[in-house]
Design an enzyme around this catalytic site. Structure first.
Site, PDB file in Angstrom:
ATOM      1  CB  THR A 238      -8.645  -1.353   1.505  1.00 49.31           C
ATOM      2  OG1 THR A 238      -7.518  -0.513   1.734  1.00 49.31           O
ATOM      3  CG2 THR A 238      -9.919  -0.564   1.734  1.00 49.31           C
TER       4      THR A 238
ATOM      5  CG  ASP B 250      -1.665   1.232   1.445  1.00 52.38           C
ATOM      6  OD1 ASP B 250      -2.287   1.682   0.475  1.00 52.38           O
ATOM      7  OD2 ASP B 250      -1.645   1.788   2.557  1.00 52.38           O
TER       8      ASP B 250
ATOM      9  CG  ASP C 123      -1.994   7.452   0.356  1.00 47.13           C
ATOM     10  OD1 ASP C 123      -0.986   8.068  -0.023  1.00 47.13           O
ATOM     11  OD2 ASP C 123      -3.055   7.439  -0.277  1.00 47.13           O
TER      12      ASP C 123
ATOM     13  CG  ASP D  49      -2.286   2.246   6.497  1.00 47.61           C
ATOM     14  OD1 ASP D  49      -3.157   2.998   6.962  1.00 47.61           O
ATOM     15  OD2 ASP D  49      -2.025   2.201   5.286  1.00 47.61           O
TER      16      ASP D  49
END
Length: 224
Positions: free
Chosen positions: A181, A20, A22, A178
């Site tokens: 999703t 991921d 962000d 984090d």
């Protein structure tokens, strides 16, 4: 995966790793920073928190956030110029270590290609290894929405991307992130490592078999 030890073994044998972006590869949430830049930071940050904690669907919150920001093409260009990616400590070393071991590294994110591609450049990750959302603009540069055909534009998008990657023949594909999703992507990912070095999401901390708070922890296991 059943246990921390099994997750660790898959990590050591990984042939592909999906990060991921962000609050994982970078320290902030790109859409929140873009919102701040456009003067609507507070309104958008609350919606981001709800999305990352799994309270509302990702597509709903993406539409709502972008309807508030309505970024023009010029604003996005200015934002990128004035806000270079803030990489999380240790991520460059980790990506270098993985690439030196012949591991394919991907960025799988609900963020935007125009912003994420700058992150990829810093980490020497090929553009074709990015799965992200795409902003759309009218001919005059005004905001025109986003590409709804990108799998990462809706909840369940990351599992779809990972499923597609698994068809390349990867045996030990690991997802790192984090948010809820990211956790949803395992399965089809062979293992999931929750990352709390920038933001701790309670749902992820409770349910991840391996929850790391810094990338050094992951680098150390590869060196064992």
């Amino acid at each position: 995966m059943e246990t921390f030890e099994e997750t660790k073994k898959i990590w050591k044998d990984a042939d592909a790793v999906c990060f991921d972006v962000d609050s994982t590869v970078v320290t902030d949430e790109g859409i929140d920073e873009l919102a701040k830049f456009c003067g609507v930071g507070n309104e958008v940050a609350e919606l981001t928190r709800n999305a990352m904690n799994g309270n509302i669907t990702f597509r709903e919150t993406l539409i709502a956030r972008l309807d508030i920001i309505k970024p023009s093409k010029q604003q996005v260009t200015d934002f990128i110029e004035k806000n270079p990616p803030k990489l999380t400590n240790g991520v460059s070393e980790l990506v270098n270590t993985l690439q030196s071991r012949g591991v394919d590294v991907y960025l799988v994110t609900g963020g935007f290609m125009s912003i994420v591609s700058e992150v990829a450049k810093k980490l020497s990750i090929p553009i074709e290894n990015i799965y992200s959302n795409k902003l759309m603009f009218y001919f005059n540069g005004d905001y025109a929405g986003f590409d709804v055909d990108q799998p990462t534009s809706s909840s369940g998008g990351k599992p779809k991307v990972v499923e597609k990657l698994k068809k390349k023949g990867y045996k030990n594909l690991v997802m790192i992130g984090d948010g809820s999703t990211d956790m949803e992507a395992c399965p089809p990912a062979d293992a999931f490592i929750g990352f709390g070095g920038n933001q701790v999401r309670p749902k992820v901390q409770e349910n991840a078999k391996w929850f790391a708070t810094n990338f050094q922890e992951l680098i150390s296991v590869l060196a064992e």
